[in-house]
Structures are given as C-alpha cells and as structure tokens.
Design a protein around this motif. Structure first.
Motif, PDB file in Angstrom:
ATOM      1  N   LEU A 183      34.314  42.458  42.527  1.00  0.00           N
ATOM      2  CA  LEU A 183      34.783  43.159  41.341  1.00  0.00           C
ATOM      3  C   LEU A 183      33.767  42.952  40.226  1.00  0.00           C
ATOM      4  O   LEU A 183      33.246  41.845  40.053  1.00  0.00           O
ATOM      5  N   ASP A 188      33.884  42.739  36.912  1.00  0.00           N
ATOM      6  CA  ASP A 188      34.077  41.824  35.782  1.00  0.00           C
ATOM      7  C   ASP A 188      34.950  40.633  36.114  1.00  0.00           C
ATOM      8  O   ASP A 188      35.446  39.960  35.224  1.00  0.00           O
ATOM      9  N   SER A 189      35.152  40.364  37.383  1.00  0.00           N
ATOM     10  CA  SER A 189      36.090  39.293  37.711  1.00  0.00           C
ATOM     11  C   SER A 189      35.626  38.495  38.931  1.00  0.00           C
ATOM     12  O   SER A 189      35.265  39.055  39.950  1.00  0.00           O
ATOM     13  N   PHE A 190      35.639  37.183  38.769  1.00  0.00           N
ATOM     14  CA  PHE A 190      35.309  36.286  39.886  1.00  0.00           C
ATOM     15  C   PHE A 190      35.960  34.943  39.581  1.00  0.00           C
ATOM     16  O   PHE A 190      36.758  34.832  38.651  1.00  0.00           O
ATOM     17  N   LEU A 191      35.605  33.920  40.313  1.00  0.00           N
ATOM     18  CA  LEU A 191      36.142  32.596  40.015  1.00  0.00           C
ATOM     19  C   LEU A 191      35.476  32.084  38.737  1.00  0.00           C
ATOM     20  O   LEU A 191      34.492  32.648  38.270  1.00  0.00           O
ATOM     21  N   SER A 192      35.999  30.964  38.213  1.00  0.00           N
ATOM     22  CA  SER A 192      35.511  30.436  36.935  1.00  0.00           C
ATOM     23  C   SER A 192      34.015  30.103  36.964  1.00  0.00           C
ATOM     24  O   SER A 192      33.470  29.688  37.997  1.00  0.00           O
ATOM     25  N   ASP A 193      33.385  30.262  35.825  1.00  0.00           N
ATOM     26  CA  ASP A 193      31.958  29.950  35.683  1.00  0.00           C
ATOM     27  C   ASP A 193      31.678  28.452  35.751  1.00  0.00           C
ATOM     28  O   ASP A 193      30.529  28.030  35.801  1.00  0.00           O
ATOM     29  N   LEU A 225      32.467  26.532  38.122  1.00  0.00           N
ATOM     30  CA  LEU A 225      32.399  26.099  39.524  1.00  0.00           C
ATOM     31  C   LEU A 225      30.970  26.264  40.009  1.00  0.00           C
ATOM     32  O   LEU A 225      30.147  26.908  39.345  1.00  0.00           O
ATOM     33  N   HIS A 269      31.460  24.611  45.480  1.00  0.00           N
ATOM     34  CA  HIS A 269      32.905  24.660  45.239  1.00  0.00           C
ATOM     35  C   HIS A 269      33.500  25.930  45.851  1.00  0.00           C
ATOM     36  O   HIS A 269      34.565  25.884  46.471  1.00  0.00           O
ATOM     37  N   SER A 309      34.063  25.530  49.454  1.00  0.00           N
ATOM     38  CA  SER A 309      35.208  24.666  49.737  1.00  0.00           C
ATOM     39  C   SER A 309      36.534  25.395  49.489  1.00  0.00           C
ATOM     40  O   SER A 309      37.495  25.229  50.247  1.00  0.00           O
ATOM     41  N   ILE A 310      36.587  26.215  48.442  1.00  0.00           N
ATOM     42  CA  ILE A 310      37.815  26.961  48.126  1.00  0.00           C
ATOM     43  C   ILE A 310      38.076  28.024  49.202  1.00  0.00           C
ATOM     44  O   ILE A 310      39.176  28.131  49.742  1.00  0.00           O
ATOM     45  N   MET A 311      37.033  28.782  49.528  1.00  0.00           N
ATOM     46  CA  MET A 311      37.197  29.918  50.438  1.00  0.00           C
ATOM     47  C   MET A 311      37.545  29.492  51.867  1.00  0.00           C
ATOM     48  O   MET A 311      38.145  30.258  52.613  1.00  0.00           O
ATOM     49  N   ASP A 337      39.765  27.540  52.564  1.00  0.00           N
ATOM     50  CA  ASP A 337      41.232  27.519  52.613  1.00  0.00           C
ATOM     51  C   ASP A 337      41.850  28.839  52.189  1.00  0.00           C
ATOM     52  O   ASP A 337      43.061  28.930  52.028  1.00  0.00           O
ATOM     53  N   VAL A 338      41.002  29.821  51.938  1.00  0.00           N
ATOM     54  CA  VAL A 338      41.521  31.133  51.528  1.00  0.00           C
ATOM     55  C   VAL A 338      41.479  32.108  52.714  1.00  0.00           C
ATOM     56  O   VAL A 338      42.466  32.754  53.028  1.00  0.00           O
ATOM     57  N   THR A 353      29.959  35.732  48.955  1.00  0.00           N
ATOM     58  CA  THR A 353      31.353  35.295  49.117  1.00  0.00           C
ATOM     59  C   THR A 353      32.182  36.393  49.788  1.00  0.00           C
ATOM     60  O   THR A 353      33.070  36.104  50.586  1.00  0.00           O
TER      61      THR A 353
END
Lengths: 285, 224
Positions: free
Chosen positions: A81, A83-88, A90, A94, A97-99, A101-102, A141
């Motif tokens: 997207l 204008d949207s992603f995970l926090s800056d 990270l 990280h 590691s998050i993905m 579990d996603v 990602t």
C-alpha cells in the motif's frame, strides 16, 4: 482462463465521492494495471478488494467470496500500500520475525535473499530508509510468502527511474515464475504499465471508463491529427474524444484502421496510455 | 496471527526500554526516600499500563491499520490483540511493582537494620490489585475512545469520560447520603475484607469484557 480476482458492481460512497459499479477481472498469469488520476477511485477499489473498506457488490478472489473466506484468501495475497506499512520504529529483522507469525507460508530464506538483492540493511530502523528502500522492503515483505496474487497500490510513485526499473523487473520475474500468479497494480505513472501489463482498467471520477487488453489499446487506438475540415467529416461514432489545438484538431479513436480506410486520413499517431488517459479526462465530445 | 500482532507492538514498545528502567529506578529511589512502599506497585502498574496503549500511536502515525487489515487477520483479532497487550501490561506492571517493592524494602532493611521496614504482604497485595483496578478502569475507557476518536483525540475524550464517571459516582454517593441509609460499617468492612479483592478482580474482568465489546463494535464499522 481462470480469474484470481472477479469484481462485480463494486460501489462505495464517501462524503463527496462515489465509486460506482466497478467490474473487472484479474486473470491468472496476467498483470492488470489500474489507472486513473489521483482521487479517481483506484485506492478505494483496492481497499474494497481487500475488505479494508466495506463496499457493496461482489468480490471473488481465487473463486471464493472475499468476505466469507477473508483470512484464508489473504494468506495467498501479497500487498503493497502506498501510504501504509508497519511502524517506522521497526527494522527489516523485526518485520521478518512478525511475518513468520502472520503468514502460514512465510519463507524466511527468500525474504533474507530479497533483502540482500535489494541491498537493504537488516538492523536499521525503517525511519532511516530512503523512500526507494522503504518501497523495496514493502515489496520484499509482500512476495516473501510466495503469494498467488500481488496487489500493489502505487508501488513506483516517488521513486527514481533506476529503482522503478528494478521493481518492474522484479514484478516481471515474479509473474514468470508461476503461471497461476497475477498482479493488480494501481499507478498514475502509466508508462510503467506499457511494458509489463496485460490489461488496463481505467477509472475516472469513481466510474469505470474501460477494461481492455494493453495490446489492443496500444495497437488499435490512435490520435488523428487533422484540420477543422477533416474533423467535421468524422462521424461521431468513429472517435472517442477530441482536443482543439491552436492549428489543428487532435482526435482519439479506438479503431485507427477504420479511420484510415473510411476517411483516407494517414496522419494517425500511436498513443501512449498516458495520452489515452488524458484524452478521456481533458478531451471534448 | 494475534502472536504476530503482539510481536509488532512489543517491538514498537522496545523503544521504551530505557524509559521503563529509569522509571523503575526512580520508583525505587522514591520508596527509599519516603518509605511509602505501597505506592511502588501502583505507580509502576500505571506507567506500564499506559505505555502499552502508546502502540495505538505507532499504528496511527505509520497508518498501519490499513496495512494490517490487508494481512490474513480480521478486525476481531486486531481488537482482541490490543486487549491482550493492555491486560498483560497491567499484570506485568503489578508483578514488577510488587517485586521492586520487596527488593527495595529488603535492601533498605539490610543496609539500615536500625530502622526496619515491615512489609505487610496482604496490604501490599491489596494496594497492588487496587492500583491494577484503577489502571484497568482507565484502559477500559481509553481503548474504545481511541477506536472511536483516534489515539490523540481519544486521550482527551477519555479524560472527559473519566471525569463524567467521577461526577456520576459522586452524585450517586451524594444521593445515598441524602437518602439517610443506615449502613452498618462493621458489616461493610467485614464484607470488604472478605470479598473486596475478589470483587475488584471480577469487576476488572467485567470492565474489560464490556470495553472489548464496545471497541469491536466501533472498529467493525470504522473506515480506514
């Protein structure tokens, strides 16, 4: 040919904007370009497909209802997207590691390879990345879990030509690896699509203008440059829009061969997708 | 998927590591200075509980919610994860607070045996659970407020709601006082001693449950 996405009469109303009856398909093995001005409804269409916004109409992905089988479907989709992603705050490490579990099919090795290929540091905060690096990270990602479908909202906007080419090359490779894959790519940089897309869907002011194979668009459409007299001879059915320039008329047609035969006009230029888009938006009828 | 979302928030919160260590040290020093050992757990629990909610700010700044909704999850799981994090933070804050208090009090007693501090564990537990209850109340109001108005505006609305609750509570108290109910204080104190903690915990569960239901209802219809 099976479709990975089928949209039927998708509509959504916001204050001051309505997306109305959008219908198109994204067939397997193809790249579909979604084009239109800023604010035309491209992002709303993508948000409706992904169930981020609650739209009317029917969205079928991989043959399943996108609302009923939401989680199952999204496991096979990679998303970028604008204008949207995970926090800056990270790092790429990280994100890995998050993905894990996603996505059920997250491929750590592939992700690490993509980071290397894109020259992205693992331990640097995303906030310190350039916009090109951020976009590469978003794409890495999106594809590291080998999704069947990629949905990309403005993946090349704000990037320099070198990075844009790198990204387009990667998308080409992604689709060549497996013929059941497909990509829906929204952009206002239409030149990107001329080389990689199979279909173009054009949205203007929330309404669908056309959904055509890119080849057909580039081969059959033409811009007639003619005098006022020649223009007055043209039947309204034979052209789409015209522009009155200082010394001549420029007319967009969807069938340049017919024009050549019927009116004996030889000066017909091959338009770019951007030319076609501009005619539809700015031209008269 | 909830595990992935929790990881995202915990990684974001890891930037608070240094702040939390400083706060814990500051609380330790405050306990040494004032010998008010029961305040330690309340302060730490409040800070940890509030820090957990700052994850909403990270999501809002990065506009992550839109991206998260595109991942294999749904709105129910997203809301659930925030509550797991909030409740976890309150419990962790309580445990940390108790441990810190015990460590600091014992350290004082070791270095200053002439003026021993007696730790009343029952009282320490009661104040800790009381503190946890207070933080739970704030969280239970704040989370739906954030879902409704966003992380920034939600904080202001939360204080308005909290103030309204205090006014309502005080109003009810005033009406009871006016009604001249005769309350047997001995019976009341005995009841509180017997069931107070259980009641507080039960209330916490009910508050979180109602708050979760409200948050989900708000988020279900929210446009991102």
């Amino acid at each position: 040919m099976e479709n990975n996405i089928e949209l039927k009469n998708v509509s959504k109303s916001y204050k001051g904007f309505t997306l109305k009856n959008i219908s198109f398909n994204v067939p397997q093995g193809s790249i579909v370009g979604l084009i239109g001005e800023n604010g035309a409804g491209k992002t709303t269409t993508i948000k409706s497909i992904l169930n981020i916004t609650n739209a009317e109409g029917s969205v079928t992905i991989f043959g399943k209802d996108s609302k009923k089988a939401e989680k199952e479907i999204k496991n096979d989709i990679g998303v970028v997207l604008d204008d949207s992603f995970l926090s800056d705050y990270l790092t790429a490490k990280h994100v890995n590691s998050i993905m894990k579990d996603v996505y059920k099919t997250w491929n750590e090795g592939k992700y690490i390879n993509l980071l290397k290929q894109f020259d992205l540091p693992k331990d640097k905060l995303i906030k310190d990345f350039s916009s090109g690096m951020k976009m590469k990270l978003k794409i890495a990602t999106a594809i590291a879990h080998n999704p069947k479908l990629l949905i990309l909202d403005e993946p090349t906007s704000g990037l320099d030509p070198v990075v844009r080419n790198e990204i387009l090359d990667m998308l080409r490779k992604y689709i060549e690896e497996d013929e059941t894959r497909s990509i829906l790519l929204s952009t206002h940089i239409t030149s990107d699509l001329e080389h990689i897309s199979d279909y173009i869907v054009f949205i203007e002011k929330g309404k669908m203008v056309f959904d055509l194979p890119t080849n057909e668009l580039l081969e059959n459409y033409g811009i007639i440059k003619c005098s006022k007299e020649d223009f007055s001879r043209l039947d309204e059915k034979d052209y789409i829009k015209y522009k009155k320039e200082k010394y001549q008329y420029e007319v967009l047609t969807s069938n340049k061969d017919t024009i050549r035969r019927k009116y004996n006009i030889t000066t017909i230029d091959k338009p770019s997708i951007e030319d076609i888009m501009l005619f539809y938006i700015k031209g008269e009828r | 998927m909830i595990k992935g979302l929790l990881k995202k928030d915990l990684y974001n919160l890891s930037s608070y590591k240094a702040s939390i260590i400083i706060i814990v040290l500051f609380c330790g020093i405050a306990i040494v200075g004032t010998e008010a050992i029961n305040w330690g757990p309340i302060i730490i629990c409040t800070i940890v509980g509030m820090i957990a909610l700052s994850t909403f700010n990270y999501d809002e700044i990065a506009k992550s919610n839109k991206y998260i909704l595109a991942l294999p999850t749904n709105r129910k799981e997203i809301v659930k994860e925030k509550y797991i994090l909030a409740i976890g933070a309150v419990i962790l804050g309580g445990i940390l607070g108790i441990l810190l208090t015990i460590i600091v009090a014992n350290a004082i007693n070791y270095f200053r045996p002439e003026n021993m501090i007696n730790i009343n564990y029952e009282s320490l537990l009661t104040t800790t659970i009381g503190g946890m209850w207070g933080v739970s109340l704030i969280q239970a109001i704040q989370i739906p407020s954030i879902y409704k108005w966003g992380a920034e505006k939600g904080r202001i609305q939360m204080f308005v709601l909290l103030f309204a609750l205090i006014v309502i509570g005080a109003g009810i108290g005033f009406l009871i006082a006016q009604a001249n109910f005769s309350i047997d204080m001995e019976v009341l104190i005995e009841f509180i001693n017997k069931f107070g903690l259980i009641l507080l915990v039960a209330l916490m569960i009910v508050m979180y449950y109602v708050s979760y239901k409200i948050s989900y209802k708000i988020y279900k219809n929210k446009e991102e």
